[in-house]
Write a protein that holds these residues in place. Structure first.
Motif, PDB file in Angstrom:
ATOM      1  N   ASP A 101       0.831  -1.207   0.000  1.00 56.28           N
ATOM      2  CA  ASP A 101       0.000   0.000   0.000  1.00 56.28           C
ATOM      3  C   ASP A 101       0.866   1.258   0.000  1.00 56.28           C
ATOM      4  O   ASP A 101       2.023   1.225   0.443  1.00 56.28           O
ATOM      5  N   LYS A 220      -6.816  -1.289  -4.909  1.00 53.87           N
ATOM      6  CA  LYS A 220      -7.520  -1.051  -3.647  1.00 53.87           C
ATOM      7  C   LYS A 220      -7.831  -2.351  -2.909  1.00 53.87           C
ATOM      8  O   LYS A 220      -8.048  -2.343  -1.704  1.00 53.87           O
ATOM      9  N   GLY A 222      -5.607  -4.629  -2.614  1.00 52.37           N
ATOM     10  CA  GLY A 222      -4.341  -5.065  -2.047  1.00 52.37           C
ATOM     11  C   GLY A 222      -3.506  -5.921  -2.973  1.00 52.37           C
ATOM     12  O   GLY A 222      -2.401  -6.340  -2.614  1.00 52.37           O
TER      13      GLY A 222
END
Length: 454
Positions: A101, A220, A222
């Protein structure tokens, strides 16, 4: 002038189609097809397309017996947790992908390599920061090295040229979504650009024997952004995991051709950068309170390392028509399964109760050996009866309420004993080879385990 045609490519696996499809026939993903232009090249352009000086010289086929194997040993990063995840250090000529992230510590970790391995030549190609910004961050992290070179360029041809010229021990590209090839008209980060640039970096790593580490963005959900073929091209895929609300970071190897997959390294983010956590079990249990009902200690295997973690369960009467089921750090579907087993096989009623489950410290547990600790924590909270501080749990729960054996029992028990626990509830069928000072309590089913724990 040749006319460009349109094509659709799946973001997940790279499957191409002449029309848009809602569901990818190759990987089964939904709504992942993106449109892009396929450039029609003239004959002269086709002859030069894909050619990069020094990388396209192919060798004739060789007999297996005639090939000289590269017996060079790995070189260490001198960051123990990173070396653990890599399987013992960097392999010369390997191609590594690092994802995670935004802000989780990818660039920080790669920059800290300049501090840890000052005797090796490193070329850091930055496409997201200026040289001044990198210098400022390096000063904060205490990175000082005469062999650490910064190159702020995003043209892949120039990056390859400088890499061949400098011949570093380690090439770092931050990130694969920012570099581009001028021969393609698509923008940087597109599927075409990512595949083409990754292929060129792979050739550089293999033909010039330059260890290459590429940083990749994530979606988003991951997952590593870009076509799935990117993960197939590299030798090792590393991913940073962690919650922004915690300072702990876990570096996991999702794929490793030169070492064990699913190996885990633990770091703590501080002002001075990422600091290794050599005893993560003690860290995750630092705030454990055995006097509160619903708390239990489990032993999970992450890669080859046993980790002790605290399970927190809260069961309370529901104020709504549909009871709430919330899990943090544990599979939500697995929680529903364990609740069904407790109701059917144990006779405990959760139908009118809200159930909240949390793995303390932001740790994500996927090991089935955590089942027994979760079950005991749920019943402890339901009955409001705390579990003794001396107990630790390991065992997989089956649909019949039986407790099944798990792997690496001796290794898990050694970690439990090291952390000062005196008793461990284990499956009846467990095979224990070594002697332990623990009091081992074997249970065949969840009812026997709950009775002994409470």
């Amino acid at each position: 002038m040749p006319k460009d045609r349109m094509q659709f490519v799946c973001d997940e696996c790279g499957h191409t189609s002449t029309k848009w499809l809602g569901n990818c026939p190759n990987c089964g993903s939904w709504h992942t097809f993106k449109e892009f232009k396929v450039e029609r090249k003239t004959k002269s352009e086709k002859e030069h397309k894909g050619k990069v000086e020094g990388l396209n010289d192919s060798q004739p086929p060789q007999k297996l017996d005639d090939i000289k194997s590269n017996s060079e040993e790995r070189f260490l990063s001198h960051i123990q947790e990173l070396d653990r995840v890599l399987g013992g250090g960097f392999v010369p000529g390997s191609f590594i992908l690092l994802g995670g992230d935004p802000g989780i510590g990818k660039s920080t970790l790669t920059l800290q390599l300049g501090k840890a391995v000052s005797d090796l030549k490193i070329l850091y190609c930055a496409g997201e920061e200026s040289a001044g910004q990198i210098k400022q961050r390096a000063r904060r992290l205490g990175v000082e090295s005469n062999n650490f070179y910064i190159y702020t360029e995003t043209d892949i041809n120039k990056v390859l040229k400088e890499a061949r010229k400098l011949d570093p021990d380690l090439l770092i590209v931050d990130s694969i979504q920012t570099v581009y090839r001028t021969e393609l008209t698509s923008m940087a980060g597109s599927i075409q650009q990512v595949k083409e640039c990754a292929a060129l970096l792979q050739q550089l790593a293999k033909k010039q024997n330059i260890t290459t580490l590429v940083i990749g963005h994530v979606t988003k959900e991951g997952n590593i952004a870009g076509p799935r073929v990117l993960e197939h091209m590299v030798d090792t895929v590393l991913q940073f995991e962690g919650d922004s609300n915690y300072n702990y970071r876990m570096l996991r190897s999702l794929k490793n051709r030169f070492g064990p997959a699913q190996e885990v390294g633990v770091f703590e983010m501080k002002q001075s950068g990422l600091v290794e956590v050599l005893n993560p079990s003690q860290l995750f249990l630092s705030d454990y309170d055995s006097s509160v009902s619903g708390n239990a200690v489990i032993c999970s295997i992450e890669g080859s390392r046993p980790l002790l973690a605290e399970v927190q369960a809260l069961v309370t009467p529901s104020n709504y028509g549909t009871p709430q089921r919330t899990a943090n750090g544990f599979d939500h579907r697995r929680l529903s399964l364990l609740l069904a087993v407790l109701e059917k096989r144990g006779g405990y009623q959760f139908s009118g109760q809200d159930v909240y489950l949390n793995i303390a410290g932001g740790l994500k547990v996927n090991d089935p050996a955590a089942d027994l600790g979760v079950v005991c924590a749920l019943v402890s909270s339901l009955l409001d009866d705390s579990i003794s501080k001396d107990f630790a749990f390991l065992g997989e729960v089956g649909l019949g309420g039986e407790i099944r054996a798990v792997n690496n029992v001796d290794q898990r028990l050694g970690e439990i004993q090291k952390l000062g626990f005196e008793k461990a509830i284990v499956p009846q069928a467990s095979t224990i080879d070594r002697k332990h000072d623990l009091q081992l309590i074997k249970a065949a089913n969840i009812m026997a385990a709950i009775k002994k724990a409470l």
